[in-house]
Design a protein around this motif. Sequence first.
Motif, PDB file in Angstrom:
ATOM      1  N   ARG A 195       0.828  -1.213   0.000  1.00 24.12           N
ATOM      2  CA  ARG A 195       0.000   0.000   0.000  1.00 24.12           C
ATOM      3  C   ARG A 195       0.861   1.261   0.000  1.00 24.12           C
ATOM      4  O   ARG A 195       0.459   2.291  -0.525  1.00 24.12           O
ATOM      5  N   SER A 196       2.058   1.172   0.579  1.00 24.68           N
ATOM      6  CA  SER A 196       2.955   2.328   0.586  1.00 24.68           C
ATOM      7  C   SER A 196       3.620   2.520  -0.777  1.00 24.68           C
ATOM      8  O   SER A 196       3.908   3.648  -1.179  1.00 24.68           O
ATOM      9  N   TYR A 197       3.875   1.430  -1.485  1.00 22.98           N
ATOM     10  CA  TYR A 197       4.572   1.496  -2.770  1.00 22.98           C
ATOM     11  C   TYR A 197       3.659   1.926  -3.908  1.00 22.98           C
ATOM     12  O   TYR A 197       4.118   2.509  -4.891  1.00 22.98           O
ATOM     13  N   VAL A 198       2.358   1.658  -3.770  1.00 27.58           N
ATOM     14  CA  VAL A 198       1.400   1.931  -4.851  1.00 27.58           C
ATOM     15  C   VAL A 198       1.496   3.362  -5.355  1.00 27.58           C
ATOM     16  O   VAL A 198       1.415   3.622  -6.562  1.00 27.58           O
ATOM     17  N   VAL A 199       1.685   4.308  -4.441  1.00 24.78           N
ATOM     18  CA  VAL A 199       1.696   5.722  -4.828  1.00 24.78           C
ATOM     19  C   VAL A 199       2.878   6.053  -5.742  1.00 24.78           C
ATOM     20  O   VAL A 199       2.890   7.104  -6.392  1.00 24.78           O
ATOM     21  N   THR A 200       3.868   5.174  -5.790  1.00 24.87           N
ATOM     22  CA  THR A 200       5.026   5.400  -6.653  1.00 24.87           C
ATOM     23  C   THR A 200       4.685   5.173  -8.117  1.00 24.87           C
ATOM     24  O   THR A 200       5.212   5.842  -9.006  1.00 24.87           O
ATOM     25  N   VAL A 201       3.785   4.239  -8.389  1.00 27.67           N
ATOM     26  CA  VAL A 201       3.494   3.849  -9.767  1.00 27.67           C
ATOM     27  C   VAL A 201       2.088   4.233 -10.229  1.00 27.67           C
ATOM     28  O   VAL A 201       1.771   4.090 -11.408  1.00 27.67           O
ATOM     29  N   VAL A 202       1.237   4.689  -9.316  1.00 30.38           N
ATOM     30  CA  VAL A 202      -0.139   5.049  -9.679  1.00 30.38           C
ATOM     31  C   VAL A 202      -0.360   6.535  -9.410  1.00 30.38           C
ATOM     32  O   VAL A 202      -0.049   7.026  -8.321  1.00 30.38           O
ATOM     33  N   ALA A 203      -0.893   7.233 -10.401  1.00 30.58           N
ATOM     34  CA  ALA A 203      -1.179   8.663 -10.252  1.00 30.58           C
ATOM     35  C   ALA A 203      -2.254   8.871  -9.190  1.00 30.58           C
ATOM     36  O   ALA A 203      -3.140   8.026  -9.007  1.00 30.58           O
ATOM     37  N   GLU A 204      -2.183  10.010  -8.496  1.00 28.89           N
ATOM     38  CA  GLU A 204      -3.099  10.268  -7.388  1.00 28.89           C
ATOM     39  C   GLU A 204      -4.558  10.211  -7.807  1.00 28.89           C
ATOM     40  O   GLU A 204      -5.404   9.678  -7.082  1.00 28.89           O
ATOM     41  N   ASP A 205      -4.880  10.728  -9.007  1.00 24.14           N
ATOM     42  CA  ASP A 205      -6.276  10.755  -9.436  1.00 24.14           C
ATOM     43  C   ASP A 205      -6.788   9.380  -9.875  1.00 24.14           C
ATOM     44  O   ASP A 205      -7.980   9.220 -10.166  1.00 24.14           O
ATOM     45  N   ARG A 206      -5.892   8.376  -9.904  1.00 28.23           N
ATOM     46  CA  ARG A 206      -6.287   7.021 -10.295  1.00 28.23           C
ATOM     47  C   ARG A 206      -6.229   6.042  -9.132  1.00 28.23           C
ATOM     48  O   ARG A 206      -6.453   4.850  -9.306  1.00 28.23           O
ATOM     49  N   LEU A 207      -5.928   6.540  -7.943  1.00 30.46           N
ATOM     50  CA  LEU A 207      -5.761   5.652  -6.796  1.00 30.46           C
ATOM     51  C   LEU A 207      -7.051   4.913  -6.441  1.00 30.46           C
ATOM     52  O   LEU A 207      -7.028   3.702  -6.170  1.00 30.46           O
ATOM     53  N   LEU A 244      -8.205  -3.635  -7.649  1.00 26.85           N
ATOM     54  CA  LEU A 244      -7.417  -4.551  -6.822  1.00 26.85           C
ATOM     55  C   LEU A 244      -8.328  -5.337  -5.880  1.00 26.85           C
ATOM     56  O   LEU A 244      -8.156  -6.548  -5.691  1.00 26.85           O
ATOM     57  N   GLU A 245      -9.308  -4.664  -5.301  1.00 24.28           N
ATOM     58  CA  GLU A 245     -10.226  -5.327  -4.377  1.00 24.28           C
ATOM     59  C   GLU A 245     -11.097  -6.350  -5.099  1.00 24.28           C
ATOM     60  O   GLU A 245     -11.381  -7.426  -4.549  1.00 24.28           O
ATOM     61  N   VAL A 246     -11.522  -6.023  -6.318  1.00 23.68           N
ATOM     62  CA  VAL A 246     -12.318  -6.982  -7.099  1.00 23.68           C
ATOM     63  C   VAL A 246     -11.521  -8.274  -7.312  1.00 23.68           C
ATOM     64  O   VAL A 246     -12.013  -9.386  -7.081  1.00 23.68           O
ATOM     65  N   ILE A 247     -10.268  -8.110  -7.757  1.00 22.68           N
ATOM     66  CA  ILE A 247      -9.409  -9.276  -8.003  1.00 22.68           C
ATOM     67  C   ILE A 247      -9.171 -10.049  -6.708  1.00 22.68           C
ATOM     68  O   ILE A 247      -9.241 -11.284  -6.676  1.00 22.68           O
ATOM     69  N   SER A 248      -8.906  -9.328  -5.616  1.00 27.19           N
ATOM     70  CA  SER A 248      -8.638  -9.979  -4.327  1.00 27.19           C
ATOM     71  C   SER A 248      -9.837 -10.792  -3.855  1.00 27.19           C
ATOM     72  O   SER A 248      -9.685 -11.923  -3.365  1.00 27.19           O
ATOM     73  N   GLN A 249     -11.030 -10.231  -4.011  1.00 27.52           N
ATOM     74  CA  GLN A 249     -12.233 -10.937  -3.569  1.00 27.52           C
ATOM     75  C   GLN A 249     -12.494 -12.172  -4.418  1.00 27.52           C
ATOM     76  O   GLN A 249     -12.866 -13.233  -3.896  1.00 27.52           O
ATOM     77  N   ILE A 250     -12.303 -12.051  -5.722  1.00 28.85           N
ATOM     78  CA  ILE A 250     -12.517 -13.203  -6.612  1.00 28.85           C
ATOM     79  C   ILE A 250     -11.526 -14.311  -6.275  1.00 28.85           C
ATOM     80  O   ILE A 250     -11.885 -15.493  -6.203  1.00 28.85           O
ATOM     81  N   VAL A 251     -10.272 -13.938  -6.045  1.00 26.08           N
ATOM     82  CA  VAL A 251      -9.248 -14.927  -5.697  1.00 26.08           C
ATOM     83  C   VAL A 251      -9.558 -15.575  -4.346  1.00 26.08           C
ATOM     84  O   VAL A 251      -9.432 -16.794  -4.175  1.00 26.08           O
ATOM     85  N   SER A 252      -9.976 -14.758  -3.365  1.00 29.15           N
ATOM     86  CA  SER A 252     -10.258 -15.294  -2.025  1.00 29.15           C
ATOM     87  C   SER A 252     -11.438 -16.256  -2.040  1.00 29.15           C
ATOM     88  O   SER A 252     -11.512 -17.174  -1.211  1.00 29.15           O
ATOM     89  N   ILE A 253     -12.366 -16.069  -2.987  1.00 31.73           N
ATOM     90  CA  ILE A 253     -13.520 -16.965  -3.094  1.00 31.73           C
ATOM     91  C   ILE A 253     -13.170 -18.230  -3.863  1.00 31.73           C
ATOM     92  O   ILE A 253     -13.538 -19.346  -3.474  1.00 31.73           O
TER      93      ILE A 253
END
Length: 313
Positions: free
Chosen positions: A35-47, A54-63
Amino acid sequence: AVLAFIGNDNIMLYGLIAVNAALAIMSAFSGTSFRSYVVTVVAEDRLVAFNSRLEVISQIVSISSPLFAFLFVDRFGLKPTLILDSVTFFLSFLLLFSIREEEKHITTEKRNTSIKSILRDIKEGMFFIVKEKEIFFLLVIASMVNFFIAAFNYLAPFSNQRFVHPSSYATLLTMGAAGSIAGAVLANKLFKNSYNSILIALALCGVGLAAITIFAVLGLPAEVIVTGNLIFEFFLTIFNIHFFSMVQKKVPKHMLGRVFSSIFTVAVIFMPISTAIMTALPFSISIYAFAVIGAGILLVSGGGFLYSKKVLD
């Protein structure tokens, strides 16, 4: 991978316990670092959009992963599963190692890593949070939310007894998973990244839990009662996405790791306290407990809304 070639079942069992303990510790580091590294590669307006996907993928994987794991173990056995598990971890390492985007805010000055330096970093993170009233506000909200979530997690497994249906708990979890995925998909579309948005989402979480009690008291079918958890998880996912996006935007990059570590640490501290209270209260395993927890979340969101209007606006 080494565990897969151990012939003694008892040694393998202790090895699995040790490996899972190590993975739990590493997960705490990796989650904060990511979560700390994300800001290095993702623009603020796209966070927000990034965190939603990311949450969609995480939930699908967890299920899907437990189902896939069960089928694989059932078909091939435990040892091939452990080998596959080790291969996936190695592939994850290679993917992370291939990242070449440098964190420009990190200085090249070498510092000796020691317990003293780690404690100093934690102290700096806490001082920063207390000094910055907006971040301190988010920390308080997260801690109180986790307190009530822990109470709900304690209560949920008793759903079969409370709703007098043998599959109520399974249906409750299914509804929650569906709500989480839907919330992740719509988080960026339904809510803005603001204090009002996260507090409204939090309030609607409480409404979802209160709905479980209302539906149960009305004598509705268990399938209808557990839709309250769909509402709860839907808005909780939206809250989490906007919460983390807001922290990533408001905290200087060089402080993100320390701030996230402090937030996770303080928030987790309240969870065993909540579980202890639920265990001690003889009347906690009740249909009405869902409404009490929901009312607590509503109070947190209401108090947060008044504070943000008075102090932060």
